[in-house]
Write an enzyme that holds these catalytic residues in place. Structure first.
Site, mmCIF file in Angstrom:
data_model
loop_
_atom_site.group_PDB
_atom_site.id
_atom_site.type_symbol
_atom_site.label_atom_id
_atom_site.label_comp_id
_atom_site.label_asym_id
_atom_site.label_seq_id
_atom_site.Cartn_x
_atom_site.Cartn_y
_atom_site.Cartn_z
ATOM 1 N N CYS A 20 0.835 -1.198 0.000
ATOM 2 C CA CYS A 20 0.000 0.000 0.000
ATOM 3 C C CYS A 20 0.877 1.258 0.000
ATOM 4 O O CYS A 20 1.523 1.547 -0.993
ATOM 5 C CB CYS A 20 -0.987 -0.015 1.161
ATOM 6 S SG CYS A 20 -2.364 1.138 0.921
ATOM 7 N N HIS A 52 -3.376 -4.832 1.155
ATOM 8 C CA HIS A 52 -2.830 -5.149 2.473
ATOM 9 C C HIS A 52 -2.846 -6.662 2.700
ATOM 10 O O HIS A 52 -3.822 -7.202 3.220
ATOM 11 C CB HIS A 52 -3.658 -4.471 3.566
ATOM 12 C CG HIS A 52 -3.486 -2.994 3.645
ATOM 13 N ND1 HIS A 52 -2.579 -2.396 4.487
ATOM 14 C CD2 HIS A 52 -4.118 -1.990 2.981
ATOM 15 C CE1 HIS A 52 -2.647 -1.077 4.350
ATOM 16 N NE2 HIS A 52 -3.569 -0.805 3.440
ATOM 17 N N GLU A 68 -1.403 -8.345 4.911
ATOM 18 C CA GLU A 68 -1.327 -8.688 6.334
ATOM 19 C C GLU A 68 -2.693 -8.760 7.002
ATOM 20 O O GLU A 68 -2.817 -9.283 8.119
ATOM 21 C CB GLU A 68 -0.448 -7.668 7.070
ATOM 22 C CG GLU A 68 -1.086 -6.330 7.373
ATOM 23 C CD GLU A 68 -1.157 -5.365 6.196
ATOM 24 O OE1 GLU A 68 -1.560 -4.210 6.402
ATOM 25 O OE2 GLU A 68 -0.809 -5.773 5.065
#
Length: 205
Positions: A85, A176, A178
């Site tokens: 990002c 993202h 994660e």
């Protein structure tokens, strides 16, 4: 064991750390996470992660602390980097925004917060080169890659826009990775990627 450095100015540092550890475990590799807030840490790291957040604030800190040149030297040595990002914006050749001092470690031009102009966040299954099954990508006011240069390989697209790219040992995503229990993007960037030198820095437990 490998030492994984995470730029810890903003972003989901703990979530990224957990994903890196899970990816390492799948290869029987233990991972020590170190948080990067000042110079002198990057040279000891085997892999680096530049997370999301506010790209102008992160880039200012990297420049002020001299971390930017350390990251560039890390890349020149062929060591892996994953940028996500805002990290993609900072890693880019050009962010089309004078407020962002880019690292120029991946051959792309980026439009900041492009998806955020229409919608704040969404999740989409992405077909990613190197992954057998679609990846559940979470986009939050995500940037768009306007152009990928000849040194960059597009790994995934969303609505004809590149959203994951690779340039040597650098992998960058507009989303993202994660924010999902799926650690395959971290695995692709740091462990399964045959174009980087992480294998020279690890020993299995």
């Amino acid at each position: 064991m490998i030492q994984a450095g995470v730029v810890a100015v903003q972003g989901d540092v703990s979530e990224h750390a957990a994903a890196i550890r899970r990816a390492g475990e799948s290869h029987s590799i233990s991972v020590e996470i170190v948080e990067i807030r000042q110079s002198g840490v990057v040279p000891d790291c085997d892999v680096l992660l530049i997370p999301g957040g506010e790209s102008t604030a992160i880039s200012r800190l990297l420049d002020r602390e001299g971390i930017d040149t350390e990251i560039q030297a890390h890349v020149e040595a062929g060591k892996p980097v994953l940028a996500t990002c805002a990290g993609l914006i900072i890693a880019a050749r050009d962010a089309k925004d004078d407020r962002v001092e880019t690292l120029d470690i991946i051959d792309v031009t980026v439009d900041r917060n492009a998806f955020g102009r229409q919608i704040d966040s969404f999740e989409a299954p992405l077909d990613v080169d190197g992954l057998d099954e679609p990846f559940p990508a979470v986009f939050i006011r995500a940037p768009v890659i306007d152009a990928a240069g000849e040194d960059a390989t597009v790994l995934a697209q969303w609505e004809d826009n590149p959203v994951a790219v690779q340039d040597g040992a650098v992998v960058a995503t507009a989303f993202h990775p994660e924010l999902t229990p799926d650690s395959r993007i971290h695995d692709l960037a740091f462990f399964a990627n045959q174009n980087n030198n992480v294998d020279t820095a690890v020993s299995t437990d």
